[in-house]
Design a protein around this motif. Sequence first.
Motif, short mmCIF file in Angstrom:
data_model
loop_
_atom_site.label_atom_id
_atom_site.label_comp_id
_atom_site.label_asym_id
_atom_site.label_seq_id
_atom_site.Cartn_x
_atom_site.Cartn_y
_atom_site.Cartn_z
N UNK A 138 43.44 16.97 -1.71
CA UNK A 138 43.78 16.03 -2.78
C UNK A 138 44.55 16.72 -3.88
N UNK A 139 45.80 16.27 -4.08
CA UNK A 139 46.63 16.86 -5.12
C UNK A 139 46.23 16.25 -6.46
N UNK A 140 45.15 16.74 -7.04
CA UNK A 140 44.65 16.17 -8.28
C UNK A 140 44.20 17.31 -9.19
N UNK A 141 44.48 17.16 -10.48
CA UNK A 141 44.15 18.22 -11.43
C UNK A 141 42.64 18.51 -11.43
N UNK A 142 41.82 17.48 -11.10
CA UNK A 142 40.37 17.69 -11.09
C UNK A 142 39.93 18.59 -9.93
N UNK A 143 40.81 18.76 -8.93
CA UNK A 143 40.48 19.64 -7.80
C UNK A 143 41.14 21.02 -7.95
N UNK A 144 41.58 21.35 -9.17
CA UNK A 144 42.35 22.58 -9.32
C UNK A 144 41.62 23.81 -8.80
N UNK A 145 40.30 23.92 -9.08
CA UNK A 145 39.56 25.10 -8.63
C UNK A 145 39.62 25.27 -7.13
N UNK A 146 39.40 24.16 -6.40
CA UNK A 146 39.44 24.21 -4.93
C UNK A 146 40.85 24.57 -4.46
N UNK A 147 41.85 23.94 -5.10
CA UNK A 147 43.24 24.21 -4.70
C UNK A 147 43.59 25.69 -4.90
N UNK A 148 43.17 26.24 -6.05
CA UNK A 148 43.45 27.66 -6.32
C UNK A 148 42.70 28.54 -5.32
N UNK A 149 41.46 28.18 -5.00
CA UNK A 149 40.70 28.97 -4.01
C UNK A 149 41.44 29.00 -2.68
N UNK A 150 41.88 27.82 -2.22
CA UNK A 150 42.59 27.76 -0.94
C UNK A 150 43.91 28.52 -1.02
#
Length: 469
Positions: free
Chosen positions: A299-311
């Motif tokens: 999900x390209x959403x600012x609320x998922x930033x931590x997960x996105x950065x981890x990946x």
Amino acid sequence: MFLNLVTTNVSEATELLGNLVGAIITLLIVYVPTLIWCVISAIKRIYASRPSLLRARYCGVVSIFIGLTCMFMAYAFDVRFSINSDIFPVNVIHNTIIAIQRTKATGNYYKTSEGFSYKAHSSRPADKKEVYVLVIGETSRADDWQLFGYGRPTNPLLTKRDGLIAYPKTLSESNTTHKSVPLMLSWVSAENFADSIYTTKSLISAFNEAGFATAYLSNQGRNHSFIDFFAREAQKTVFLTDNGHSHHDEELLPLLHDFIEQSTNSKIMVILHTYGSHFNYMDRYPSSFSVFLPDKTADADVFNRNELINAYDNSIRFTDYVLNRVIDMLENRQCLSGMIYLSDHGEDIFDDKRNRFLHASPVPTYWQIHVPLIIWMSPQFKEAYPMLYANANNNSGKNVSSSRSVFDTMMQLGGIITPYADKTKSLIDSAYTETPRLYLNDHNKAVNLEKAGLQNYDYEMLKQKNIAH
Ligand SMILES: [Zn+2]
């Protein structure tokens, strides 16, 4: 949008359109029914009443006056403003014409570049064993690399390597794959891209002319443009995705190994075009590289930033592993060898208040153009050419344009003499000279970073990293 759509591959086009879905739907809702109603009214001769016609004309005149005032204000205060780019419908007509011209010129590429030659030859003995590998990364940004000061262990292997030199002040002159890769693979730079790219060949041809065995091994889809054209110059060309499946970058390694081991030529040059850290990040690495957790989100959403950065960071750690294996392979050959790695562009991952995501947008950011660039030289290379290694180290603190320097550095690394090489751009030459920053915009014009649209957030980051702009 038009220009990018006709010159890019499917995944980048979908990414671009994905960002514009809201705007496109609004446009369709507002314009399409209105236009249909206009056509029906004209056919049925339904006229407005005289008072509403007068009202509409009055509003029209006022709108024109406001529009002209805004246009003059924009001229006065915005350095990036131009009628061809910013005034509808002039921009649509202008861009459509350019898109048609570019499609035609790209279609004629083989004819217009047919007679091109680098007039290249090797300055080293023909029987001297040499292997050079250029690894082109994808969507990797320097700020997530441990080697460039990131706090997380994203480069556990490369940080332990001897003979590795990092260039932390490297910016790309484009934020799109389809322009950035041809810029680094050829002698062409942002200044002459529009004039010269249709008549030139890539560094692969220079290595061919100098007697090297060459291969282009790619984990990207074909883009039916310059990257494809250049790839075909190699004596062996493989696109892993031709079988319709996606692959992890490490699957390029057996191909590299076989090409090096089976070649009867003493001189070898290979380009690996990886898929690196392209969205969706969690698909870019095997599950054993899920180190930073949680990392499962598409999900390209600012609320998922931590997960996105981890990946994203896991994908960088996987790149670290792939590059380390390339170096292992070269080291085992015990000959003159070297590897250059750099990424085509960076990525926005909701880094500041602008909440921007991905890359290839018409206006770039610091995050989209600050890229990792590293050079590795084998012990045998360092022993044979200690000055080149010393120069590479001396230049590591300098400002670098990835788009300009890769071609000339590769020429010098491979000992290739060509009138197209310029030692002032080579990162392993004592003559290396910093040049003013440029950016290749959507209209293929070289502009300074201010005209490219960089904002205060970007300048703050550049200042923090001590990078000249
Ligand atoms: Zn790219």
